[in-house]
Design an enzyme around this catalytic site. Structure first.
Site, mmCIF file in Angstrom:
data_model
loop_
_atom_site.group_PDB
_atom_site.id
_atom_site.type_symbol
_atom_site.label_atom_id
_atom_site.label_comp_id
_atom_site.label_asym_id
_atom_site.label_seq_id
_atom_site.Cartn_x
_atom_site.Cartn_y
_atom_site.Cartn_z
ATOM 1 N N GLN A 22 -5.470 -1.928 9.172
ATOM 2 C CA GLN A 22 -5.230 -3.231 8.559
ATOM 3 C C GLN A 22 -5.857 -4.344 9.410
ATOM 4 O O GLN A 22 -5.592 -4.460 10.598
ATOM 5 C CB GLN A 22 -3.720 -3.471 8.411
ATOM 6 C CG GLN A 22 -3.364 -4.755 7.706
ATOM 7 C CD GLN A 22 -3.759 -4.750 6.241
ATOM 8 O OE1 GLN A 22 -3.588 -3.766 5.548
ATOM 9 N NE2 GLN A 22 -4.303 -5.866 5.780
ATOM 10 N N ASP A 55 -11.715 2.143 3.062
ATOM 11 C CA ASP A 55 -12.028 0.712 2.917
ATOM 12 C C ASP A 55 -13.531 0.511 2.692
ATOM 13 O O ASP A 55 -13.969 -0.572 2.306
ATOM 14 C CB ASP A 55 -11.605 -0.054 4.180
ATOM 15 C CG ASP A 55 -10.339 -0.865 3.976
ATOM 16 O OD1 ASP A 55 -10.013 -1.177 2.817
ATOM 17 O OD2 ASP A 55 -9.679 -1.192 4.976
ATOM 18 N N LYS A 110 0.831 -1.199 0.000
ATOM 19 C CA LYS A 110 0.000 0.000 0.000
ATOM 20 C C LYS A 110 0.872 1.257 0.000
ATOM 21 O O LYS A 110 0.585 2.217 -0.716
ATOM 22 C CB LYS A 110 -0.950 -0.022 1.198
ATOM 23 C CG LYS A 110 -2.112 -0.988 1.005
ATOM 24 C CD LYS A 110 -2.817 -1.353 2.293
ATOM 25 C CE LYS A 110 -3.880 -2.417 2.008
ATOM 26 N NZ LYS A 110 -4.471 -2.981 3.222
#
Length: 280
Positions: free
Chosen positions: A96, A119, A52
């Site tokens: 995460q 997300d 990322k």
């Protein structure tokens, strides 16, 4: 033999578009910023976070990575999330997953500013996806839709089957196919005669986490097969949820693993961050 949907190539095309838009935004004084928080030492999570950060550098974004120890308390993690919520240089916040067991991911996600929830896991963003009035889409399902679009595959009117009902992939994938005017069936562990259902699919999306589970006899001739799975075999090789050798003999289009859906996931995260920066 099926046509291979090249996720690496399509991801590179989309990232090039994102990089160009980032430059235009920078000219207006805004640099898209993404903050990624990782708690603990999970090896797979560390690889994802590294990728990322690399993706951000590739398209010209500002990025910050917060690596917290395994024993980080919920209070400490929430304090960091709230700090980033108020940071004008950060447009996207990603925690995460999975988190260590003593941390409640639902509570953490609920505390991310929905405008920075790149997300698209916050319940407000989930609700927006349901009614089709969304700012962000979950990265993997969004990536699947771009793969279909860029491959010239029209969803409208097609029989679409999603195998898997997770909040991260299965459920939102079904909604996106429905928004694209597909006729959608969602299968799961209690579906009776799964093969009978999957054989109806013009477009089959598989996301169940079982290596090589979907075999050639479970797929209709000429179907489009999208394999979201990522499993590691005993010999260390990566494989998807679809038995590529047998299914590729019957499908018209298929995504490989690796190199199919995977490259699109981080690409769509970058796209969501760009969208958030444009709205700031």
């Amino acid at each position: 033999m099926a046509n291979i949907i090249d996720g690496k190539k399509i991801a590179a095309e989309v990232r090039s578009e994102i990089a160009a838009e980032c430059e235009a935004l920078k000219a207006k004084g805004v640099t898209p910023g993404l903050a990624v928080i990782i708690v603990g030492e999970d090896p797979a999570s560390k690889v994802y976070v590294k990728n990322k950060k690399k993706g951000c550098e590739e398209v010209g974004f500002h990025s910050e990575v917060y690596e917290l120890p395994e024993n980080t308390s919920e209070k400490e993690l929430l304090e960091l999330v709230h700090k980033l919520n108020g940071d004008d240089s950060i447009h996207g916040i990603l925690v995460q997953l999975p988190l260590p067991k003593h941390l409640n991911d639902e509570i953490i996600i609920a505390n991310i500013d929905p405008k920075k929830d790149v997300d698209a896991f916050h319940e407000l963003n989930v609700g927006k996806i349901m009614i089709g009035n969304y700012d962000f889409l979950p990265c993997t399902p969004a990536g699947v839709m771009v793969l279909l679009e860029k491959s010239g595959i029209d969803v409208s009117g097609k029989e679409c089957v999603v195998v898997g009902r997770s909040n991260i992939v299965g459920k939102p994938q079904a909604m996106l196919l429905l928004h694209a005017n597909g006729t959608v069936t969602v299968c799961h562990s209690r579906t009776k005669d799964l093969a009978e259902v999957t054989r109806r699919a013009d477009i089959l999306v598989v996301a169940i986490g079982k290596a090589d589970f979907i075999t050639g006899d479970m797929v209709k001739e000429g179907a489009v097969v999208i394999d979201v799975g990522m499993n590691r075999k005993a010999d260390g090789k990566l494989t998807g949820d679809v038995d590529f050798a047998t299914v590729s003999q019957k499908a018209s289009y298929i995504t490989p693993v690796p190199g199919g859906v995977g490259p699109m996931t981080i690409t769509m995260l970058l796209k969501n961050t760009l969208t958030a920066a444009k709205k700031c």
